[in-house]
Design an enzyme around this catalytic site. Structure first.
Site, mmCIF file in Angstrom:
data_model
loop_
_atom_site.group_PDB
_atom_site.id
_atom_site.type_symbol
_atom_site.label_atom_id
_atom_site.label_comp_id
_atom_site.label_asym_id
_atom_site.label_seq_id
_atom_site.Cartn_x
_atom_site.Cartn_y
_atom_site.Cartn_z
ATOM 1 N N LYS A 1 104.638 38.101 54.446
ATOM 2 C CA LYS A 1 105.468 38.189 55.660
ATOM 3 C C LYS A 1 105.347 36.914 56.501
ATOM 4 O O LYS A 1 106.349 36.340 56.923
ATOM 5 C CB LYS A 1 105.016 39.378 56.522
ATOM 6 C CG LYS A 1 105.606 39.349 57.933
ATOM 7 C CD LYS A 1 105.149 40.505 58.797
ATOM 8 C CE LYS A 1 103.822 40.316 59.471
ATOM 9 N NZ LYS A 1 103.850 39.627 60.773
ATOM 10 N N ASN A 2 104.103 36.490 56.722
ATOM 11 C CA ASN A 2 103.903 35.381 57.652
ATOM 12 C C ASN A 2 104.268 34.022 57.058
ATOM 13 O O ASN A 2 104.351 33.030 57.793
ATOM 14 C CB ASN A 2 102.467 35.396 58.188
ATOM 15 C CG ASN A 2 102.266 36.550 59.164
ATOM 16 O OD1 ASN A 2 103.243 37.149 59.628
ATOM 17 N ND2 ASN A 2 101.019 36.867 59.460
ATOM 18 N N ARG B 1 107.497 38.008 67.834
ATOM 19 C CA ARG B 1 107.075 36.716 68.384
ATOM 20 C C ARG B 1 107.321 35.559 67.441
ATOM 21 O O ARG B 1 107.497 34.426 67.881
ATOM 22 C CB ARG B 1 105.582 36.761 68.709
ATOM 23 C CG ARG B 1 105.205 37.900 69.603
ATOM 24 C CD ARG B 1 103.714 37.877 69.824
ATOM 25 N NE ARG B 1 103.339 36.616 70.420
ATOM 26 C CZ ARG B 1 103.340 36.379 71.726
ATOM 27 N NH1 ARG B 1 103.626 37.329 72.561
ATOM 28 N NH2 ARG B 1 103.003 35.198 72.190
ATOM 29 N N CYS C 1 101.610 40.795 74.654
ATOM 30 C CA CYS C 1 101.496 41.351 73.304
ATOM 31 C C CYS C 1 100.316 42.311 73.296
ATOM 32 O O CYS C 1 99.364 42.127 74.052
ATOM 33 C CB CYS C 1 101.262 40.200 72.326
ATOM 34 S SG CYS C 1 101.012 40.718 70.630
ATOM 35 N N ARG D 1 98.456 35.546 73.821
ATOM 36 C CA ARG D 1 99.270 34.790 72.873
ATOM 37 C C ARG D 1 100.241 33.821 73.556
ATOM 38 O O ARG D 1 101.460 33.947 73.437
ATOM 39 C CB ARG D 1 100.008 35.748 71.931
ATOM 40 C CG ARG D 1 99.045 36.695 71.232
ATOM 41 C CD ARG D 1 99.704 37.525 70.176
ATOM 42 N NE ARG D 1 100.057 36.758 68.999
ATOM 43 C CZ ARG D 1 100.727 37.260 67.975
ATOM 44 N NH1 ARG D 1 101.122 38.504 67.996
ATOM 45 N NH2 ARG D 1 101.009 36.522 66.935
ATOM 46 N N ASP E 1 93.751 39.218 60.878
ATOM 47 C CA ASP E 1 94.714 40.229 60.420
ATOM 48 C C ASP E 1 94.092 41.253 59.461
ATOM 49 O O ASP E 1 94.774 42.186 59.028
ATOM 50 C CB ASP E 1 95.914 39.549 59.741
ATOM 51 C CG ASP E 1 96.822 38.861 60.752
ATOM 52 O OD1 ASP E 1 96.652 39.079 61.959
ATOM 53 O OD2 ASP E 1 97.711 38.099 60.320
ATOM 54 N N ILE F 1 89.736 35.408 67.654
ATOM 55 C CA ILE F 1 91.097 34.848 67.751
ATOM 56 C C ILE F 1 91.903 35.497 68.885
ATOM 57 O O ILE F 1 92.512 34.809 69.686
ATOM 58 C CB ILE F 1 91.873 35.015 66.415
ATOM 59 C CG1 ILE F 1 91.044 34.495 65.234
ATOM 60 C CG2 ILE F 1 93.249 34.324 66.490
ATOM 61 C CD1 ILE F 1 90.822 33.010 65.191
ATOM 62 N N ARG G 1 107.114 46.914 59.946
ATOM 63 C CA ARG G 1 107.365 45.512 60.286
ATOM 64 C C ARG G 1 106.742 44.596 59.240
ATOM 65 O O ARG G 1 107.245 43.495 59.028
ATOM 66 C CB ARG G 1 106.725 45.173 61.644
ATOM 67 C CG ARG G 1 107.420 45.779 62.814
ATOM 68 C CD ARG G 1 106.849 45.230 64.093
ATOM 69 N NE ARG G 1 106.938 43.773 64.098
ATOM 70 C CZ ARG G 1 106.528 43.005 65.093
ATOM 71 N NH1 ARG G 1 106.001 43.536 66.161
ATOM 72 N NH2 ARG G 1 106.644 41.700 65.032
HETATM 73 C C1 EPZ Z 1 99.974 33.982 63.385
HETATM 74 O O1 EPZ Z 1 100.296 34.210 64.753
HETATM 75 C C2 EPZ Z 1 100.313 35.240 62.632
HETATM 76 N N1 EPZ Z 1 101.731 35.538 62.787
HETATM 77 C C3 EPZ Z 1 99.467 36.400 63.145
HETATM 78 O O2 EPZ Z 1 99.748 37.546 62.367
HETATM 79 C C4 EPZ Z 1 97.994 36.027 62.989
HETATM 80 O O3 EPZ Z 1 97.189 37.051 63.519
HETATM 81 C C5 EPZ Z 1 97.699 34.709 63.696
HETATM 82 O O4 EPZ Z 1 98.601 33.671 63.200
HETATM 83 C C6 EPZ Z 1 96.280 34.223 63.494
HETATM 84 O O5 EPZ Z 1 96.015 34.074 62.126
HETATM 85 C C7 EPZ Z 1 102.633 34.907 62.035
HETATM 86 O O6 EPZ Z 1 102.321 34.074 61.202
HETATM 87 C C8 EPZ Z 1 104.051 35.286 62.202
HETATM 88 P P1 EPZ Z 1 98.130 31.467 66.559
HETATM 89 P P2 EPZ Z 1 100.353 33.024 65.796
HETATM 90 O O7 EPZ Z 1 99.087 30.661 67.350
HETATM 91 O O8 EPZ Z 1 100.921 31.826 65.134
HETATM 92 C C9 EPZ Z 1 95.963 30.686 70.694
HETATM 93 C C10 EPZ Z 1 100.291 39.818 61.997
HETATM 94 O O9 EPZ Z 1 99.774 40.933 62.239
HETATM 95 N N2 EPZ Z 1 97.131 29.891 71.113
HETATM 96 O O10 EPZ Z 1 97.481 30.835 65.380
HETATM 97 O O11 EPZ Z 1 101.026 33.551 67.015
HETATM 98 C C11 EPZ Z 1 96.262 32.183 70.634
HETATM 99 O O12 EPZ Z 1 96.202 32.778 71.885
HETATM 100 C C12 EPZ Z 1 100.277 38.722 63.040
HETATM 101 O O13 EPZ Z 1 100.883 39.559 60.935
HETATM 102 C C13 EPZ Z 1 97.073 29.168 72.281
HETATM 103 O O14 EPZ Z 1 96.075 29.190 72.994
HETATM 104 O O15 EPZ Z 1 98.827 32.811 66.098
HETATM 105 C C14 EPZ Z 1 95.206 32.674 69.681
HETATM 106 O O16 EPZ Z 1 94.018 32.869 70.363
HETATM 107 C C15 EPZ Z 1 99.595 39.140 64.285
HETATM 108 N N3 EPZ Z 1 98.174 28.456 72.681
HETATM 109 C C16 EPZ Z 1 95.022 31.483 68.734
HETATM 110 O O17 EPZ Z 1 95.630 30.374 69.368
HETATM 111 C C17 EPZ Z 1 99.302 28.406 71.934
HETATM 112 O O18 EPZ Z 1 100.260 27.734 72.317
HETATM 113 C C18 EPZ Z 1 95.665 31.659 67.370
HETATM 114 O O19 EPZ Z 1 97.015 32.032 67.524
HETATM 115 C C19 EPZ Z 1 99.349 29.141 70.717
HETATM 116 C C20 EPZ Z 1 98.246 29.862 70.330
#
Ligand code: EPZ
Length: 416
Positions: A19-20, A90, A114, A119, A302, A324, A394
């Site tokens: 999916k991701n 998102r 969220c 996030r 995840d 995370i 989803r």
């Molecule tokens: C991706 O989300 C995945 N989603 C998530 O899967 C997954 O949990 C996550 O990566 C971590 O592995 C998709 O790929 C569609 P991040 P993403 O930006 O990209 C912080 C699922 O269940 N951060 O890597 O949104 C954030 O708060 C979903 O399939 C900032 O601080 O995750 C978090 O603590 C849920 N500022 C960390 O980075 C930013 O601008 C990692 O988030 C962006 C992120």
């Protein structure tokens, strides 16, 4: 989802496409005026949401087969991702980079809160700004403009998956060279880079901390097959282990699952590579472990809920630290209603086993939490009903059918 627990999972199961990986790859189609074919696309609600989002931008979608999707952005006409869609998914936010690179402007709703944490998207915005876009936040939307983006050196404070993907896509059509430092190393980022390379992008280092992109004038059509879903694989592994079963997961991406395999083995699960996949068995008792979620190649957030469900059955106290997302223990309360003994303090949960889980009506709060409750339900006595199954739909393709084929007693209630 109604589950009559207790049956050990047995048999073999095939994985769906990730999916991701699929979602950003779909957004990449907006970078070219030629059609792209994406294979091994899972049939999920999130994929339908992405089709709807792209459709609103003038990108035509056509299913060529059950899992083959053609996207054609020849007729790209819009540049807006509306709140209604971004708030439900998102991952929509990664359309920012492709729109800005191809159309010179983008208006993308910010996602808002969220269930699993704040996030924020600040790193995405700082990234496209560094590439020369003028960005304003107005009325809940990110409005970005750039006649043509220009390559830059970008250091990510945090190896965000989505920010890396957004910047990577934006940089493919920028003038000159972009370097993303402290980039996310997730296999899904590497898969997106493979798709972009097939479209004519010049990228090196995807899958490492430093990604370099040499911008090109235009990208062309491509034919890409999405990687198997490592999170679906890990979810099925914990389900097999929790039920004391034995399954073979064909097509399991062994390399992408290293941290998961190490932790499951530590907990007493037998895992071996067999022709075309992985065999998972849990012949004896489960052992308690310590676990910390981390960016890839660390243990994935995840799979934290599913591991927690499994560890409620281990002989002793396990310690799980979620690094995370700040609110990703919502499943713990529901697991406790099924008899689990869990104490949480900040980012750490202590899970004391072995619990004798007993079936209960429980409520899913997000996609992976739902899967954790399914794992618990499969191992519990009597009947568990997991409501709000739309979360599962989803991100897990035909989960009830796959689990039933492995011998689980699981069915979808008519009113869900
Ligand atoms: C991706 O989300 C995945 N989603 C998530 O899967 C997954 O949990 C996550 O990566 C971590 O592995 C998709 O790929 C569609 P991040 P993403 O930006 O990209 C912080 C699922 O269940 N951060 O890597 O949104 C954030 O708060 C979903 O399939 C900032 O601080 O995750 C978090 O603590 C849920 N500022 C960390 O980075 C930013 O601008 C990692 O988030 C962006 C992120």
């Amino acid at each position: 989802m109604i589950i009559h627990g207790g049956a050990p999972l047995r048999g073999s199961v095939e994985l769906s496409g990730s999916k991701n990986a699929t979602l950003p790859i779909m957004m990449a189609s907006a970078l070219t005026d030629e059609p792209v074919t994406i294979r091994n696309v899972p049939r999920l609600r999130d994929v339908n949401t992405a089709i709807e989002l792209l459709g609103g931008l003038g990108v035509a979608a056509r299913w060529l087969g059950e899992h083959e999707l053609e996207l054609n952005a020849h007729t790209l006409s819009g540049h807006e991702a509306p709140y209604d869609l971004v708030k439900t998914m998102r991952a929509s936010f990664v359309v920012l980079g492709p729109l800005l690179a191809r159309a010179g402007r983008a208006r993308v709703s910010t996602p808002g809160g969220c269930a699993i944490g704040a996030r924020p998207v600040g790193l995405h915005i700082a990234g496209v700004r560094a590439l020369g876009a003028r960005v304003q936040l107005r009325h809940g939307y990110v409005e970005a403009h750039a006649a043509r983006l220009a390559g830059a050196r970008i250091w990510l404070d945090n190896p965000s998956v989505g920010a890396t993907e957004n910047i990577l896509m934006a940089a493919t059509l920028a003038r000159g060279r972009t370097v993303i430092e402290n980039a996310a190393r997730e296999p899904e980022v590497a898969d997106l880079a493979r798709m972009l390379a097939a479209m004519g992008a010049r990228i090196s280092g995807a899958g490492t901390h430093v990604i370099e992109i040499e911008g090109v004038e235009r990208l062309h059509g491509a034919d890409h097959t999405v990687i198997p879903d490592r999170i679906e694989a890990g979810s099925l592994m914990t389900a097999a282990a929790a039920t004391g079963g034995e399954i073979v997961i064909s097509g399991a991406p062994v390399n992408d699952l290293e941290a998961v395999i190490v932790k499951l083995r530590e907990a007493g699960v037998e895992i071996e590579t067999v022709a075309g996949g992985l065999r998972i068995a849990r012949p004896g008792r489960l052992r308690p472990i310590e676990l910390r979620t981390l960016p890839y190649p660390g243990f994935p957030t995840d799979l934290q809920a599913q591991m927690m469900a499994m560890l409620t059955l281990a002989d002793g106290a396990s310690v799980i630290t979620e690094t995370i997302f700040e609110n990703r223990f919502m499943h713990a309360q529901e697991l406790m209603r099924m008899g689990a003994d869990i104490v949480m303090k900040g980012a750490t949960a202590v899970v004391r086993g072995p619990s004798r889980l007993s079936g209960a009506p429980v409520m899913a709060t997000d996609l992976r939490a739902s899967m954790g409750l399914i794992v618990a339900g499969l191992a519990a006595e009597n009947t568990t009903s997991v409501s709000r199954v739309y979360h599962l739909d989803r991100g897990y393709e035909a989960l009830d059918r796959k689990l039933a084929a492995l011998g689980a007693s699981i069915e979808r209630a008519a009113d869900e």
